[in-house]
Design a protein around this motif. Sequence first.
Motif, PDB file in Angstrom:
ATOM      1  N   LYS A 144      68.076  -9.969  43.681  1.00  0.00           N
ATOM      2  CA  LYS A 144      69.300  -9.916  42.864  1.00  0.00           C
ATOM      3  C   LYS A 144      69.038  -9.273  41.510  1.00  0.00           C
ATOM      4  O   LYS A 144      69.826  -8.458  41.036  1.00  0.00           O
ATOM      5  CB  LYS A 144      69.876 -11.315  42.680  1.00  0.00           C
ATOM      6  CG  LYS A 144      70.496 -11.862  43.939  1.00  0.00           C
ATOM      7  CD  LYS A 144      71.090 -13.222  43.699  1.00  0.00           C
ATOM      8  CE  LYS A 144      71.650 -13.778  45.000  1.00  0.00           C
ATOM      9  NZ  LYS A 144      72.203 -15.118  44.814  1.00  0.00           N
ATOM     10  N   GLY A 145      67.925  -9.621  40.885  1.00  0.00           N
ATOM     11  CA  GLY A 145      67.593  -9.033  39.592  1.00  0.00           C
ATOM     12  C   GLY A 145      67.301  -7.549  39.689  1.00  0.00           C
ATOM     13  O   GLY A 145      67.686  -6.767  38.812  1.00  0.00           O
ATOM     14  N   ILE A 146      66.627  -7.144  40.750  1.00  0.00           N
ATOM     15  CA  ILE A 146      66.320  -5.723  40.950  1.00  0.00           C
ATOM     16  C   ILE A 146      67.609  -4.935  41.134  1.00  0.00           C
ATOM     17  O   ILE A 146      67.821  -3.904  40.496  1.00  0.00           O
ATOM     18  CB  ILE A 146      65.378  -5.527  42.162  1.00  0.00           C
ATOM     19  CG1 ILE A 146      64.003  -6.122  41.868  1.00  0.00           C
ATOM     20  CG2 ILE A 146      65.269  -4.061  42.546  1.00  0.00           C
ATOM     21  CD1 ILE A 146      63.102  -6.248  43.075  1.00  0.00           C
ATOM     22  N   TRP A 184      69.633  -4.554  37.936  1.00  0.00           N
ATOM     23  CA  TRP A 184      69.124  -3.555  37.005  1.00  0.00           C
ATOM     24  C   TRP A 184      69.771  -2.191  37.251  1.00  0.00           C
ATOM     25  O   TRP A 184      70.076  -1.476  36.317  1.00  0.00           O
ATOM     26  CB  TRP A 184      67.607  -3.431  37.112  1.00  0.00           C
ATOM     27  CG  TRP A 184      67.096  -2.402  36.163  1.00  0.00           C
ATOM     28  CD1 TRP A 184      66.784  -2.588  34.853  1.00  0.00           C
ATOM     29  CD2 TRP A 184      66.875  -1.016  36.436  1.00  0.00           C
ATOM     30  NE1 TRP A 184      66.375  -1.408  34.295  1.00  0.00           N
ATOM     31  CE2 TRP A 184      66.424  -0.419  35.244  1.00  0.00           C
ATOM     32  CE3 TRP A 184      67.015  -0.218  37.562  1.00  0.00           C
ATOM     33  CZ2 TRP A 184      66.112   0.927  35.164  1.00  0.00           C
ATOM     34  CZ3 TRP A 184      66.700   1.126  37.469  1.00  0.00           C
ATOM     35  CH2 TRP A 184      66.252   1.685  36.287  1.00  0.00           C
ATOM     36  N   PHE A 185      69.994  -1.835  38.510  1.00  0.00           N
ATOM     37  CA  PHE A 185      70.586  -0.534  38.819  1.00  0.00           C
ATOM     38  C   PHE A 185      72.003  -0.409  38.264  1.00  0.00           C
ATOM     39  O   PHE A 185      72.467   0.689  38.000  1.00  0.00           O
ATOM     40  CB  PHE A 185      70.586  -0.272  40.324  1.00  0.00           C
ATOM     41  CG  PHE A 185      69.226   0.076  40.856  1.00  0.00           C
ATOM     42  CD1 PHE A 185      68.716   1.353  40.720  1.00  0.00           C
ATOM     43  CD2 PHE A 185      68.446  -0.885  41.466  1.00  0.00           C
ATOM     44  CE1 PHE A 185      67.456   1.688  41.192  1.00  0.00           C
ATOM     45  CE2 PHE A 185      67.181  -0.571  41.935  1.00  0.00           C
ATOM     46  CZ  PHE A 185      66.688   0.714  41.798  1.00  0.00           C
ATOM     47  N   SER A 226      73.215  -2.518  35.446  1.00  0.00           N
ATOM     48  CA  SER A 226      73.260  -2.777  34.005  1.00  0.00           C
ATOM     49  C   SER A 226      72.163  -2.089  33.206  1.00  0.00           C
ATOM     50  O   SER A 226      72.301  -1.931  31.998  1.00  0.00           O
ATOM     51  CB  SER A 226      73.154  -4.281  33.754  1.00  0.00           C
ATOM     52  OG  SER A 226      71.847  -4.743  34.092  1.00  0.00           O
ATOM     53  N   LYS A 227      71.061  -1.723  33.852  1.00  0.00           N
ATOM     54  CA  LYS A 227      69.881  -1.159  33.184  1.00  0.00           C
ATOM     55  C   LYS A 227      69.295  -2.126  32.156  1.00  0.00           C
ATOM     56  O   LYS A 227      68.620  -1.734  31.221  1.00  0.00           O
ATOM     57  CB  LYS A 227      70.186   0.176  32.500  1.00  0.00           C
ATOM     58  CG  LYS A 227      70.742   1.232  33.430  1.00  0.00           C
ATOM     59  CD  LYS A 227      69.733   1.688  34.439  1.00  0.00           C
ATOM     60  CE  LYS A 227      70.245   2.917  35.159  1.00  0.00           C
ATOM     61  NZ  LYS A 227      70.263   2.824  36.568  1.00  0.00           N
ATOM     62  N   MET A 228      69.600  -3.421  32.307  1.00  0.00           N
ATOM     63  CA  MET A 228      69.081  -4.438  31.391  1.00  0.00           C
ATOM     64  C   MET A 228      68.133  -5.368  32.143  1.00  0.00           C
ATOM     65  O   MET A 228      68.369  -5.699  33.292  1.00  0.00           O
ATOM     66  CB  MET A 228      70.220  -5.253  30.785  1.00  0.00           C
ATOM     67  CG  MET A 228      71.126  -4.427  29.896  1.00  0.00           C
ATOM     68  SD  MET A 228      72.397  -5.416  29.125  1.00  0.00           S
ATOM     69  CE  MET A 228      71.458  -6.165  27.828  1.00  0.00           C
ATOM     70  N   THR A 229      67.079  -5.787  31.455  1.00  0.00           N
ATOM     71  CA  THR A 229      66.126  -6.718  32.031  1.00  0.00           C
ATOM     72  C   THR A 229      66.260  -8.066  31.339  1.00  0.00           C
ATOM     73  O   THR A 229      66.861  -8.175  30.267  1.00  0.00           O
ATOM     74  CB  THR A 229      64.687  -6.218  31.848  1.00  0.00           C
ATOM     75  OG1 THR A 229      64.401  -6.184  30.447  1.00  0.00           O
ATOM     76  CG2 THR A 229      64.497  -4.846  32.467  1.00  0.00           C
TER      77      THR A 229
END
Length: 63
Positions: free
Chosen positions: A30-32, A35-36, A38-41
């Motif tokens: 889900k986090g990966i 990122w695509f 939001s480009k936020m970590t």
Amino acid sequence: MGFQEWYNWAILSQLEPKVNVAQTFKKHEKGILRWFVSKMTYGLLERKSQPGSSRQAQSKTIG
């Protein structure tokens, strides 16, 4: 090949390094994918949520 197909292939390969990577990707899927969009970590989000953190980060980079 989609993620689920790759994941199944990697798990069925029974090659330990591929299985480990596949399990790690599945755990963080889900986090990966987020990122695509939001480009936020989480590191960036945590830094933004701390009071005064942007000023501290700027002062460290400037000198």
